[in-house]
Design an enzyme around this catalytic site. Structure first.
Site, PDB file in Angstrom:
ATOM      1  N   ASP A   7       0.817  -1.101   0.086  1.00  0.00           N
ATOM      2  CA  ASP A   7       0.050  -0.111  -0.013  1.00  0.00           C
ATOM      3  C   ASP A   7       0.967   1.311  -0.060  1.00  0.00           C
ATOM      4  O   ASP A   7       1.951   1.265   0.617  1.00  0.00           O
ATOM      5  CB  ASP A   7      -0.848   0.073   1.372  1.00  0.00           C
ATOM      6  CG  ASP A   7      -1.758   1.142   0.986  1.00  0.00           C
ATOM      7  OD1 ASP A   7      -2.879   1.115   0.320  1.00  0.00           O
ATOM      8  OD2 ASP A   7      -1.540   2.078   1.887  1.00  0.00           O
ATOM      9  N   HIS A 153      -5.571   6.665   7.066  1.00  0.00           N
ATOM     10  CA  HIS A 153      -4.856   5.897   6.139  1.00  0.00           C
ATOM     11  C   HIS A 153      -3.460   5.843   6.389  1.00  0.00           C
ATOM     12  O   HIS A 153      -2.937   6.911   6.859  1.00  0.00           O
ATOM     13  CB  HIS A 153      -5.108   6.435   4.878  1.00  0.00           C
ATOM     14  CG  HIS A 153      -6.276   6.189   4.244  1.00  0.00           C
ATOM     15  ND1 HIS A 153      -6.979   5.819   3.055  1.00  0.00           N
ATOM     16  CD2 HIS A 153      -7.972   6.583   4.705  1.00  0.00           C
ATOM     17  CE1 HIS A 153      -8.028   5.745   2.799  1.00  0.00           C
ATOM     18  NE2 HIS A 153      -8.692   6.234   4.029  1.00  0.00           N
ATOM     19  N   ASP A 158      -2.488  -0.113   6.449  1.00  0.00           N
ATOM     20  CA  ASP A 158      -3.673  -0.387   5.447  1.00  0.00           C
ATOM     21  C   ASP A 158      -3.063  -1.845   4.818  1.00  0.00           C
ATOM     22  O   ASP A 158      -3.978  -2.702   4.427  1.00  0.00           O
ATOM     23  CB  ASP A 158      -3.775   0.624   4.230  1.00  0.00           C
ATOM     24  CG  ASP A 158      -4.605   1.658   4.883  1.00  0.00           C
ATOM     25  OD1 ASP A 158      -5.132   1.441   6.079  1.00  0.00           O
ATOM     26  OD2 ASP A 158      -4.836   2.637   4.268  1.00  0.00           O
TER      27      ASP A 158
END
Length: 242
Positions: A7, A153, A158
């Site tokens: 990610d 985030h 993530d």
């Protein structure tokens, strides 16, 4: 097979507008199990955050000011992912940004897909749940993955959550243990030690005579309406010509 859940976090939504990668998070899997091996790096961009992007990640240019630039970590990052199968949610987004970072350093680095194969969990989710929301948060809720600790985030966070989502999204009978190899001695021993006699007897349901009569009457009505029923086998003329 060695897999890497990957990610990235960025300064905006489009690398074509000059946005850059500010965080990379990777979690290694082997035979669909986390190995404990991870890669996590914050990066100093040479641009401002787009409006909204900073709120999503919680990162600031002040925090990133003393972090390395992508050029300083590119060799380490590529060595970590080299030859692996990458698992990414909305892969086009992350690959676009990473390929752009590589291209800024020169043609010698090529593209990510020159080194790795890629599985896009967004594409998998859309195939399994067509017409539904398939964001990472939506999949966590649908598949029972705990993401209560995800306030913002984050690359590594993530990636860890996506790992759980990927396993849940792709789980099948292979998880039961029928495909154990020679090196899975622990699992094989557990199967051998399993005592099937302790299982409860399976219920056996038998239709009553009245239910059988009702079923036969229903079939006869369908047979008359259709002219011929497939469960009766081929028609006489078809059987004769066969």
């Amino acid at each position: 097979m060695r897999q890497i859940i990957l990610d990235t976090e960025t300064t905006g939504l489009e690398w074509k507008k000059g946005n850059r990668v500010v965080e990379i998070g990777c979690v290694e899997l082997f035979k669909r199990r986390p190995t404990g091996n991870t890669y996590h790096q914050y990066l100093k961009p040479d641009c401002e955050f787009e409006q909204g992007a900073q709120e999503v990640t919680g990162l600031t240019l002040e925090f990133l000011a003393d972090k390395p630039e992508f050029a300083q970590v590119v060799e380490e990052f590529l060595a970590f992912i080299d030859g692996a199968e990458l698992i990414i949610h909305n892969a086009a987004f992350d690959l676009g940004f990473l390929d752009n970072e590589l291209s800024l350093l020169g043609e010698q680095y090529g593209k990510i897909t020159d080194r790795c194969t890629v599985i896009d969990t967004l594409a998998l989710a859309r195939e399994r749940f067509p017409g539904q929301r398939n964001s990472l948060d939506a999949l966590c809720k649908r598949l029972g993955v705990d993401n209560s600790h995800r306030a913002l985030h984050g690359g590594l966070l993530d990636a860890q959550i996506l790992g759980d989502v990927y396993i849940a999204l792709t789980s099948g009978q292979e998880e039961i243990g029928f495909g154990l190899g020679e090196d899975d001695a622990g699992g094989a021993a557990a199967l051998q030690a399993f005592d099937a006699s302790k299982l409860l007897p399976r219920p056996r349901v038998v239709a009553t005579p009245s239910e059988q009569e009702a079923h036969a009457a229903r079939l006869e009505r369908l047979r008359k309406k259709a002219g011929h029923a497939l469960w009766d086998g081929p028609k006489l003329e078809e059987a004769a010509s066969a």
